[in-house]
Write an enzyme that holds these catalytic residues in place. Structure first.
Site, short mmCIF file in Angstrom:
data_model
loop_
_atom_site.label_atom_id
_atom_site.label_comp_id
_atom_site.label_asym_id
_atom_site.label_seq_id
_atom_site.Cartn_x
_atom_site.Cartn_y
_atom_site.Cartn_z
CB SER A 74 -38.19 -13.47 67.35
OG SER A 74 -37.94 -12.97 66.07
N GLY A 96 -46.26 -24.52 100.43
CA GLY A 96 -47.08 -24.84 101.61
C GLY A 96 -46.60 -26.10 102.31
NE ARG A 97 -44.28 -31.59 100.05
CZ ARG A 97 -43.41 -32.46 99.55
NH1 ARG A 97 -42.80 -32.19 98.42
NH2 ARG A 97 -43.14 -33.56 100.19
NE ARG A 113 -55.22 -14.98 81.62
CZ ARG A 113 -56.02 -15.99 81.93
NH1 ARG A 113 -57.23 -15.77 82.39
NH2 ARG A 113 -55.62 -17.23 81.74
#
Ligand SMILES: Cc1cc2nc3c(=O)[nH]c(=O)nc-3n(C[C@H](O)[C@H](O)[C@H](O)COP(=O)(O)OP(=O)(O)OC[C@H]3O[C@@H](n4cnc5c(N)ncnc54)[C@H](O)[C@@H]3O)c2cc1C
Length: 218
Positions: free
Chosen positions: A48, A83-84, A177
Site C-alpha cells: 500500500s 471517434g464519435r 507487460r
C-alpha cells in the site's frame, strides 16, 4: 507509439513516509535505512505505501495495444479520444516486420517471415488500410455519423488516451507487460512509459524502481 509523462506526484520519500506512519514517524530526507525499508516492503508484500505516488501519462498507440492496456484496472483511470467526436482515421501503426506464430505459445510469436513474403504482405496490409481509410472518408462525406463510419477502421488505427494511476498500479502493469510472454507492441509501450519515469529530473523514484527489479524482467 508515443508515451509522455504529463504529471506526477511523489517520490521514494513519500513511499517510506507512508509506511512509517505506522510508527507515527515522518522523515524529511531519504537515506540508506529507507532503501532497506523499500526492499522490506516489497519482500513482505506490504504494497500500500507504493499507492501514494501518482503518475499521469499521455499515450498514443494502436487500438489493439490500448485494449491490452485497459485490462489493467485497479488503481488506474483512463480517458480516450472519441471517434464519435473527431476524425482520427489518418494515423496507423502498420507492421514493418511480420512475426511468425510461436510453436511453444498459442498467444506468442517467434522469428520473422522471410523478406520477400514480408514485403508483399506488408504492402497488402497498407493497401487494405488505405481502402478502409478512403471508405471511412466516403461515409463521412455522405453524411454518415462518425460513430458509425468508424466501424470499418482496423485495430492498427492509432488512438490517444490519458492514463493516470498510482505508482503501485503501474508497477503491476510493468511487471506483467515488460515480460517476454506479453505482446511485443505492449512491451514496447510499457518500456517507453518506464523510461519516462526513469528520466524525470532528479530521478525521484530511483530506489523504488531499482528495488522492484523491473530491468530484470526485460
Ligand atoms: C501475457 C498475458 C496474456 C493475457 N491474455 C489475455 C487474454 O487472452 N484475454 C484476456 O481477456 N485477458 C488477457 N490478459 C489480461 C489479464 O487477464 C489481466 O486482465 C491483465 O493482465 C490485468 O492484470 P490484473 O487483473 O492483475 O490488473 P488489475 O485489473 O489492475 O488488477 C490488479 C489486481 O487486483 C486484483 N483484482 C482485480 N480485479 C479483481 C476482481 N474482480 N476480483 C478479485 N481481485 C481482483 C487482482 O489481484 C489483480 O492482480 C493477458 C495478460 C497477459 C500479461
Amino acid at each position: 507509439m508515443k508515451a509522455e509523462l504529463f504529471n506526477y506526484m511523489g517520490d521514494d520519500l513519500m513511499v517510506v513516509n507512508a509506511a512509517r506512519v505506522s510508527y507515527g514517524k515522518k522523515k524529511t530526507s531519504f537515506d540508506e535505512k529507507d532503501k532497506k525499508l523499500i526492499k522490506y516492503l516489497i519482500e513482505h508484500k506490504h504494497t500500500s505505501p507504493f499507492r501514494h505516488p501518482q503518475l499521469q501519462f499521455r499515450i498514443e498507440c494502436p487500438i489493439f495495444v490500448e485494449r491490452q492496456a485497459f485490462k489493467h484496472q485497479v488503481g488506474l483511470t483512463a480517458n480516450s479520444i472519441s471517434g464519435r467526436y473527431v476524425d482520427f482515421s489518418d494515423s496507423y501503426s502498420l507492421p514493418q516486420k511480420l512475426r511468425l506464430q510461436s510453436n511453444d505459445s498459442k498467444q506468442g510469436s517467434e522469428g520473422f517471415l522471410n523478406e520477400e513474403q514480408n514485403s508483399e504482405l506488408c504492402k497488402q496490409i497498407e493497401n487494405l488500410v488505405d481502402q478502409c481509410s478512403e471508405l471511412y472518408a466516403k461515409l463521412c462525406d455522405a453524411g454518415v455519423a462518425k460513430e458509425q463510419s468508424r466501424v470499418i477502421l482496423p485495430l492498427c488505427l492509432n488512438t490517444q488516451f490519458v492514463w493516470t494511476g498510482s505508482l503501485a498500479a503501474f508497477i503491476h502493469f510493468w511487471n506483467l507487460r515488460l515480460k517476454k510472454d506479453a505482446q511485443q507492441e505492449i512491451r514496447e509501450l510499457a518500456n517507453m512509459m518506464l523510461e519516462c519515469v526513469k528520466n524525470i529530473e532528479g530521478n525521484p523514484f530511483k530506489h523504488t524502481l531499482e528495488a522492484w527489479d523491473l530491468d530484470d524482467i526485460i
